[in-house]
Write an enzyme that holds these catalytic residues in place. Sequence first.
Site, mmCIF file in Angstrom:
data_model
loop_
_atom_site.group_PDB
_atom_site.id
_atom_site.type_symbol
_atom_site.label_atom_id
_atom_site.label_comp_id
_atom_site.label_asym_id
_atom_site.label_seq_id
_atom_site.Cartn_x
_atom_site.Cartn_y
_atom_site.Cartn_z
ATOM 1 N N LYS A 1 -0.426 -54.085 -49.633
ATOM 2 C CA LYS A 1 -0.437 -55.410 -50.276
ATOM 3 C C LYS A 1 0.840 -56.153 -49.903
ATOM 4 O O LYS A 1 1.770 -56.311 -50.706
ATOM 5 C CB LYS A 1 -0.607 -55.271 -51.797
ATOM 6 C CG LYS A 1 -1.094 -56.552 -52.460
ATOM 7 C CD LYS A 1 -1.719 -56.266 -53.797
ATOM 8 C CE LYS A 1 -2.030 -57.498 -54.613
ATOM 9 N NZ LYS A 1 -2.861 -58.497 -53.951
ATOM 10 N N GLU B 1 -13.732 -58.145 -47.308
ATOM 11 C CA GLU B 1 -13.206 -58.551 -48.619
ATOM 12 C C GLU B 1 -12.825 -60.022 -48.533
ATOM 13 O O GLU B 1 -12.888 -60.622 -47.453
ATOM 14 C CB GLU B 1 -11.990 -57.707 -49.006
ATOM 15 C CG GLU B 1 -10.808 -57.889 -48.073
ATOM 16 C CD GLU B 1 -9.551 -57.147 -48.522
ATOM 17 O OE1 GLU B 1 -9.437 -56.797 -49.691
ATOM 18 O OE2 GLU B 1 -8.676 -56.943 -47.657
ATOM 19 N N LEU C 1 -8.052 -53.995 -49.114
ATOM 20 C CA LEU C 1 -7.147 -53.557 -50.165
ATOM 21 C C LEU C 1 -7.969 -52.753 -51.180
ATOM 22 O O LEU C 1 -9.081 -53.157 -51.532
ATOM 23 C CB LEU C 1 -6.544 -54.778 -50.853
ATOM 24 C CG LEU C 1 -5.469 -54.416 -51.882
ATOM 25 C CD1 LEU C 1 -4.157 -54.085 -51.172
ATOM 26 C CD2 LEU C 1 -5.254 -55.556 -52.857
HETATM 27 N N1 PDD Z 1 -5.201 -60.436 -54.978
HETATM 28 N N2 PDD Z 1 -8.193 -57.990 -51.709
HETATM 29 C C1 PDD Z 1 -7.128 -58.766 -51.475
HETATM 30 C C2 PDD Z 1 -6.818 -59.161 -50.070
HETATM 31 C C3 PDD Z 1 -6.306 -59.183 -52.550
HETATM 32 O O1 PDD Z 1 -5.227 -59.947 -52.302
HETATM 33 C C4 PDD Z 1 -6.641 -58.806 -53.867
HETATM 34 C C5 PDD Z 1 -5.788 -59.190 -55.052
HETATM 35 C C6 PDD Z 1 -7.791 -58.011 -54.066
HETATM 36 C C7 PDD Z 1 -8.226 -57.571 -55.434
HETATM 37 O O2 PDD Z 1 -7.313 -56.642 -55.968
HETATM 38 P P1 PDD Z 1 -7.112 -56.467 -57.539
HETATM 39 O O3 PDD Z 1 -8.458 -56.229 -58.146
HETATM 40 O O4 PDD Z 1 -6.253 -55.264 -57.643
HETATM 41 O O5 PDD Z 1 -6.492 -57.719 -58.028
HETATM 42 C C8 PDD Z 1 -8.530 -57.614 -52.956
HETATM 43 C C9 PDD Z 1 -4.257 -60.858 -55.990
HETATM 44 C C10 PDD Z 1 -4.864 -61.014 -57.330
HETATM 45 C C11 PDD Z 1 -3.556 -62.107 -55.507
HETATM 46 O O6 PDD Z 1 -3.204 -62.121 -54.343
HETATM 47 O O7 PDD Z 1 -3.362 -63.017 -56.285
#
Ligand code: PDD
Length: 289
Positions: A148, A180, A204
């Site tokens: 991330k 995704e 991710l």
């Molecule tokens: N984004 N895929 C990507 C590329 C992401 O950046 C995110 C999360 C997710 C979902 O992950 P999670 O369920 O753990 O939030 C999948 C965050 C929320 C953001 O960049 O704001």
Amino acid sequence: MENIVYLNGEFLPLEDAHISPFDRGFNFGDGAYEVIRSYAGKFFRMDDHLNRLLYSLHELMIPPVDITSVSHLITQLLEKNKLAMSDALVYMQVTRGVFPRSHQLPSQEIRPTVFMSVSQFQPQHDLQETGVKVILFPDIRWTRCDIKTISLLPNMMARNKATSEGAIEALFVRDDIILEGTRSNFCAIYRDQLITAPTSRFTLAGVTRKVVLELCKSVGIPTYENPIYANQLRHFHEMMILSTSLEVTPVVQVDNTIIGDGKAGEITRRLQDAFHKLVEKLQVQAELS
Ligand code: PDD
């Protein structure tokens, strides 16, 4: 409204938070981040977020942060911003630190820059009701999307294209496989089964995705972690995007293809319901503690 942030061990007003122009986050996008929800002051899956942060830092060869104190620091930050009892979004970013600009990783140990901010947050309930349009976008990212990282240029470009087409998210497609979104994971329903891309270096490992897979198990929806091909889209009955801020948001249109009957489907509703019950449980626990 106060805006107190946390930077390298200090709580201070946003305007007093300064970072060196030689911070490697600023020069190279050399860092990792997390976005965490607090529902009425109770954190949602904090351990999962912190473990993922540690994983990202490890893969980037950035020294780990002391995660034992993070929950406490965020609680303090919420209090200082008068958000201790509110629904809020926590942003946490760790960069490699400050060092004269060079592609070579610093040979000596440098202190990572740790930044955290909080803001009041309400998800877009109207979109969770009506469903949203998304677009497909070629995956121009690197091959370590399991990290991330704060380097998010392709995500921003794709999101911008989505917005210009009246969509709220872009889904990345690589070799005809939908992986995704720019800020969310993706899943589809075929008959009564939920399908989502397997975790790999191209996606991710989303916390919300993990929660939804657990909810499927508890309410008896079979799940498959299989590739989803763009050319199969029209066969799916329902689709969803999943993330910390979007929670479970139905997708009713991908580019010009209408999904199902163009409304949130029955399985989506069951999962939204189960998700909200989980959050309610969290809030009841908070009230009793
Ligand atoms: N984004 N895929 C990507 C590329 C992401 O950046 C995110 C999360 C997710 C979902 O992950 P999670 O369920 O753990 O939030 C999948 C965050 C929320 C953001 O960049 O704001």
